[in-house]
Each structure stands twice: as structure tokens, then as C-alpha cells.
Enzyme design. Structure first.
Site, PDB file in Angstrom:
ATOM      1  N   GLY A 205       3.621  38.700  -3.261  1.00  0.00           N
ATOM      2  CA  GLY A 205       4.757  39.250  -2.527  1.00  0.00           C
ATOM      3  C   GLY A 205       4.730  38.777  -1.081  1.00  0.00           C
ATOM      4  O   GLY A 205       5.748  38.382  -0.507  1.00  0.00           O
TER       5      GLY A 205
ATOM      6  N   ARG B 230      14.326  32.542   4.298  1.00  0.00           N
ATOM      7  CA  ARG B 230      14.015  33.964   4.439  1.00  0.00           C
ATOM      8  C   ARG B 230      12.528  34.224   4.720  1.00  0.00           C
ATOM      9  O   ARG B 230      12.021  35.325   4.456  1.00  0.00           O
ATOM     10  CB  ARG B 230      14.418  34.741   3.176  1.00  0.00           C
ATOM     11  CG  ARG B 230      15.921  34.858   3.011  1.00  0.00           C
ATOM     12  CD  ARG B 230      16.299  35.529   1.726  1.00  0.00           C
ATOM     13  NE  ARG B 230      17.753  35.624   1.656  1.00  0.00           N
ATOM     14  CZ  ARG B 230      18.425  36.769   1.777  1.00  0.00           C
ATOM     15  NH1 ARG B 230      17.799  37.906   1.919  1.00  0.00           N
ATOM     16  NH2 ARG B 230      19.733  36.780   1.713  1.00  0.00           N
TER      17      ARG B 230
ATOM     18  N   GLY C 171      -0.422  40.173  -6.882  1.00  0.00           N
ATOM     19  CA  GLY C 171      -0.008  41.165  -5.898  1.00  0.00           C
ATOM     20  C   GLY C 171      -1.098  42.136  -5.500  1.00  0.00           C
ATOM     21  O   GLY C 171      -2.263  42.000  -5.885  1.00  0.00           O
TER      22      GLY C 171
ATOM     23  N   MET D   2       5.208  47.155  -7.143  1.00  0.00           N
ATOM     24  CA  MET D   2       6.667  47.201  -6.978  1.00  0.00           C
ATOM     25  C   MET D   2       7.432  45.975  -7.481  1.00  0.00           C
ATOM     26  O   MET D   2       8.617  45.850  -7.199  1.00  0.00           O
ATOM     27  CB  MET D   2       6.979  47.409  -5.483  1.00  0.00           C
ATOM     28  CG  MET D   2       6.437  48.716  -4.948  1.00  0.00           C
ATOM     29  SD  MET D   2       6.508  48.831  -3.140  1.00  0.00           S
ATOM     30  CE  MET D   2       8.255  48.839  -2.856  1.00  0.00           C
TER      31      MET D   2
ATOM     32  N   ASP E  55      -5.161  49.998  -2.113  1.00  0.00           N
ATOM     33  CA  ASP E  55      -5.313  51.363  -1.605  1.00  0.00           C
ATOM     34  C   ASP E  55      -5.200  52.355  -2.752  1.00  0.00           C
ATOM     35  O   ASP E  55      -4.612  52.058  -3.792  1.00  0.00           O
ATOM     36  CB  ASP E  55      -4.308  51.664  -0.493  1.00  0.00           C
ATOM     37  CG  ASP E  55      -2.931  51.143  -0.773  1.00  0.00           C
ATOM     38  OD1 ASP E  55      -2.706  49.932  -0.599  1.00  0.00           O
ATOM     39  OD2 ASP E  55      -2.099  51.943  -1.205  1.00  0.00           O
TER      40      ASP E  55
END
Ligand SMILES: O=P(O)(O)O[C@H]1O[C@H](CO)[C@@H](O)[C@H]1O
Ligand SMILES: O=c1cc[nH]c(=O)[nH]1
Length: 250
Positions: free
Chosen positions: A24, A47, A93, A188, A213
Site C-alpha cells: 500500500g 498520484r 501489506g 484494508m 500493530d
């Protein structure tokens, strides 16, 4: 060819490898390119979604950052597949976890991504589609981890649109029952990638994550500054899988 506007990935047709690692975080893509790839070329900055192609043990591999969320990764996946002919998409990720058997730093491979995001509702209505990782890729990752004496946990993961759900704004039924199902990780983008890839017979996808985490062991959490660079076991496994795919999937 399907035209996508606005473009997220703009480069020459042969710049991107068939196998693409998908973090990500754009800075994780940069870290991998600079520390693991030979002769890396930055092919995308649109971007700020850095994309690099280089060589790993003689195999051409790309690392394309996706940004956050299922919509971003789905758009990236469609563009990689439709415009650049990519065949193997491997997310790398970070994740949370509420599973007491998982600790920060554990490398995880998603068997299936249970989806709290709206994307599958829009596409499948009440049909309970379950986005699953590609068996061949998961098997390769699992064998690669074993060969390299790296710990890899394979299990179901959760995918949602909220990074830090606030208990005072989310109904408790939304949060609590799910923790009983012992998902190994919570992130996500996974379901978005697996749903996007499922539209193509010849495209494989897999979701690997590292727990950064933890909802129970909060004192173990990885400092933000290290989240680009700390998850080298996941990077090594994904790169070895890319190399094996290039060698014919052995
Ligand atoms: O580290 P990445 O790959 O971005 O993945 C995780 O990190 C972000 C949240 O901090 C979300 O995108 C989540 O899925
Ligand atoms: O999606 C994510 C990523 C990292 N940590 C979390 O708690 N959630």
C-alpha cells in the site's frame, strides 16, 4: 482494451513485469526497489504511487504501490491486468490483529479475506462471495517460507474500510462478534485485490501481510518510521515466489 480515467499507472506497455508485488505504502515500494532489486527503474509516479521494475535473482519483478483501501487497489489491479498484461499480483501489506496467537512482526498469508467493505455488496448483492487467495501462490509462499526457515501463518483475514474504528461511533455488534472468529490479520485492501483478480481466468492473486500493530499486545506496535522497511521476511518470501513463477512455477 478498457480505458480507465483517471489513470493511476502510466508507463510504456512492456515496463511492468508479469509478477507485481503490491504494497500500500509507496515508500515500502521504494525500499524494496532500493534494497532487493537490481537495476530498478521508477516507471510510475502518478498520484505518488511509485512503481518500480527491476531484477531479482535474474527474474524481472515489479513493485507497485497501491495506496490505501479496496477502491485504490482494485483500480490498480484492473490497470495492471488490462493495460499491462500482469498475471501474478501479490499484496505485501501491513495489518492489525486481535488474535492472541498472533504477534507484531508475524508474517501472514491470507487464505480468504472476509470483507467488511462495500465492494462485494455492490457487485454480488446478497450472494455471499468469499474472496480467496490463489492456491498455487499460497502453496508456493508456504513452501518458500519453510525452505528459508521463515515463519508464515496461513489463515483467514478481515478487510475493512476503517483503519481505527472508534468504539463510540461504531455499534458494538459490528466490532465484537468478529473477534471470536480468530482472524489472523486485519487490513484494508485484501478483498479488493482478490475480487478484482477473480474476474480474470489467467490472473492469480495472493495477500501477504505483516502484523504491524495489535489490539491486545499494543506495546509491541511497530513505530511508523519503520513500517516501510521492517517487514523483510514478507518481502523475501514474495520475491522468491516471483522468482519461482518466472522459472516456471517450480
Ligand atoms: O501497509 P499497507 O500495505 O498500506 O496496508 C495497511 O496499512 C494501511 C493502514 O495503515 C492500510 O492500507 C492497511 O491495509
Ligand atoms: O489496516 C490496518 C493496518 C495496520 N494496522 C491496523 O490496525 N489496520
Amino acid at each position: 482494451m478498457v480505458e480507465f480515467l483517471p489513470d493511476m499507472i502510466c508507463t510504456e506497455p512492456d515496463m511492468i513485469a508479469e509478477t507485481v508485488l503490491l504494497p500500500g505504502d509507496p515508500l515500502r515500494a521504494k525500499y524494496i526497489a532500493e534494497h532487493f532489486l537490481e537495476r530498478p527503474v521508477l516507471y510510475n509516479t502518478v498520484r505518488g504511487l511509485y512503481g518500480y521494475t527491476g531484477w531479482y535473482r535474474g527474474s524481472k519483478v515489479s513493485v507497485q504501490s497501491t495506496g490505501m483501501g479496496t477502491t485504490c487497489i482494485m483500480e490498480c489491479a484492473y490497470q495492471l491486468i488490462e493495460k499491462y498484461g500482469c498475471k501474478n499480483l501479490i499484496r505485501i501489506g501491513t495489518s492489525g490483529s486481535d488474535n492472541p496467537d498472533i504477534h507484531v512482526g508475524d508474517t501472514i498469508c491470507s487464505l480468504a479475506s472476509s470483507n467488511l467493505s462495500n465492494i462485494t455488496v455492490e457487485e454480488f448483492g446478497t450472494y455471499d462471495y468469499i474472496p480467496t487467495g490463489d492456491f498455487k501462490l499460497i502453496k508456493m509462499a508456504s513452501e518458500t517460507a519453510k525452505e528459508n526457515h521463515l515463519r508464515l501463518l496461513v489463515g483467514p483475514t478481515k478487510c475493512g474500510d476503517m483503519l481505527y474504528p472508534e468504539t463510540d461511533s461504531v455499534p458494538s455488534f459490528f466490532l465484537n462478534p468478529l473477534s471470536a472468529y480468530r482472524f489472523v490479520g486485519d487490513e484494508m485492501e485484501g478483498a479488493g485485490l482478490l475480487v478484482a483478480a477473480s474476474h480474470y481466468e489467467d490472473v492469480r492473486a495472493m495477500v501477504m501481510i505483516t502484523c504491524s500493530d495489535h489490539q491486545i499486545y499494543g506495546d509491541e506496535d511497530t513505530p511508523l518510521a519503520l513500517r516501510e522497511s521492517k517487514y523483510t521476511n514478507m518481502m523475501k518470501i514474495a520475491l522468491e515466489v516471483a522468482h519461482k513463477l518466472d522459472e516456471g512455477g517450480k
